[in-house]
Design an enzyme around this catalytic site. Structure first.
Site, PDB file in Angstrom:
ATOM      1  N   LYS A 180      -0.839   0.975  10.714  1.00  0.00           N
ATOM      2  CA  LYS A 180      -0.654   2.295  10.105  1.00  0.00           C
ATOM      3  C   LYS A 180      -1.966   2.832   9.551  1.00  0.00           C
ATOM      4  O   LYS A 180      -2.195   4.050   9.546  1.00  0.00           O
ATOM      5  CB  LYS A 180       0.417   2.221   9.022  1.00  0.00           C
ATOM      6  CG  LYS A 180       1.822   2.028   9.579  1.00  0.00           C
ATOM      7  CD  LYS A 180       2.239   3.179  10.495  1.00  0.00           C
ATOM      8  CE  LYS A 180       3.688   3.084  10.939  1.00  0.00           C
ATOM      9  NZ  LYS A 180       4.106   4.243  11.740  1.00  0.00           N
ATOM     10  N   SER A 210       2.315   5.497   6.983  1.00  0.00           N
ATOM     11  CA  SER A 210       3.065   4.747   5.976  1.00  0.00           C
ATOM     12  C   SER A 210       2.208   4.528   4.745  1.00  0.00           C
ATOM     13  O   SER A 210       0.976   4.483   4.829  1.00  0.00           O
ATOM     14  CB  SER A 210       3.498   3.386   6.525  1.00  0.00           C
ATOM     15  OG  SER A 210       4.062   2.582   5.507  1.00  0.00           O
ATOM     16  N   TYR A 243       1.493  -4.743  10.485  1.00  0.00           N
ATOM     17  CA  TYR A 243       2.045  -3.386  10.453  1.00  0.00           C
ATOM     18  C   TYR A 243       1.172  -2.490   9.568  1.00  0.00           C
ATOM     19  O   TYR A 243       0.888  -1.340   9.932  1.00  0.00           O
ATOM     20  CB  TYR A 243       3.474  -3.443   9.926  1.00  0.00           C
ATOM     21  CG  TYR A 243       4.180  -2.098   9.817  1.00  0.00           C
ATOM     22  CD1 TYR A 243       4.781  -1.525  10.928  1.00  0.00           C
ATOM     23  CD2 TYR A 243       4.261  -1.439   8.593  1.00  0.00           C
ATOM     24  CE1 TYR A 243       5.441  -0.311  10.824  1.00  0.00           C
ATOM     25  CE2 TYR A 243       4.917  -0.228   8.488  1.00  0.00           C
ATOM     26  CZ  TYR A 243       5.506   0.340   9.600  1.00  0.00           C
ATOM     27  OH  TYR A 243       6.159   1.542   9.500  1.00  0.00           O
TER      28      TYR A 243
END
Length: 254
Positions: free
Chosen positions: A161, A144, A157
């Site tokens: 990533k 991401s 998150y």
């Protein structure tokens, strides 16, 4: 569309909607035999029927990537149905926690890393021997933009990533002697249900678009095109790369 992946067998995790579905469809259109998966059996059945109706060669299996027996079943399904494994696209991810790292509960942190990092690592270990037996392969991790430009709103998150990009880089080094290429794709803001809380809000969407060179939110198919390229022989000299699919991003934070 050319059959650049004819004869190849691909596994795509979390592939019944959004980016995963777009990737599974593109690989199938390019000639690969594709095993799709989802946490819900009904989603698997619907997607297999849909893609088969488009003339693609697909099979499916229910798989929560955090479940060891279901990961094993996913790999076994590909081997039993199509005879081996050439491609893995690790797309499954979760984000149950919003806010900064100081606000992230341990349970949320553990779930994010179990799905986003640990399962991708363990699934890769499962498929590498099958790829090596077929003379090589290609692994693509869907990372991401927030793994490179961290977001305070989804801090845990973002860290997961970033870690996944590190996993991809190290696997690229370890797997190169086995003729297995390993790369990461880092999508920006893509119009999927995963990002719907952001892109469906007009004011947030307009703010995001101002931070993107191309001035718009991306489409799942635009990520699929890059992923399928990395799986093909056109990318035969690419490994250890992070391919940004973000329309151009401004600033150091999101």
């Amino acid at each position: 569309m050319t059959s650049s992946l004819a004869g190849k067998v691909a596994i795509v995790t979390a592939s019944t909607a959004g980016i995963g579905l777009a990737i599974a469809r593109r690989l199938g259109q390019q000639g690969a035999q594709v095993v799709i998966s989802s946490r819900k059996q009904e989603n698997v059945d619907t997607t297999v029927q849909q893609l088969s109706g488009e003339g693609l060669s697909v099979a499916g299996v229910k798989c929560h990537v955090g479940n060891p027996s279901e990961r094993q079943a996913l790999v076994e399904r590909a081997v039993e149905k199509f005879g081996g494994i050439d491609i893995l696209v690790s797309n499954a991810a979760t984000n149950p926690v919003y806010g900064g790292l100081l606000d992230c509960p341990e349970a949320g942190w553990n779930k994010i890393f179990d799905v986003n990092v640990k399962s991708a690592y363990l699934l890769t270990k499962l498929v590498v021997p099958y790829m090596e037996a077929r003379g090589g392969g290609s692994i693509v991790f869907i990372a991401s933009v927030v793994g490179q430009i961290p977001s305070m709103g989804i801090a845990a998150y973002s860290v997961s990533k970033k870690a996944l990009i590190g996993v991809s880089d190290l696997f690229a080094k370890e797997c190169a002697p086995k003729n297995i290429r390993v790369n990461a794709v880092a999508p920006g803001f893509i119009d999927t249900s995963f990002s719907s809380v952001l892109v469906s809000n007009d004011s947030i969407r307009k703010s995001l678009e101002k931070s993107i060179y191309l001035g718009r939110i991306g489409k799942p198919e635009e990520v699929a095109g890059v992923a399928s390229f990395l799986c093909s022989n056109d990318a035969s000299y690419i490994t250890g790369a992070v391919m940004n699919v973000n329309g151009g991003m401004l600033g150091s934070t999101i």
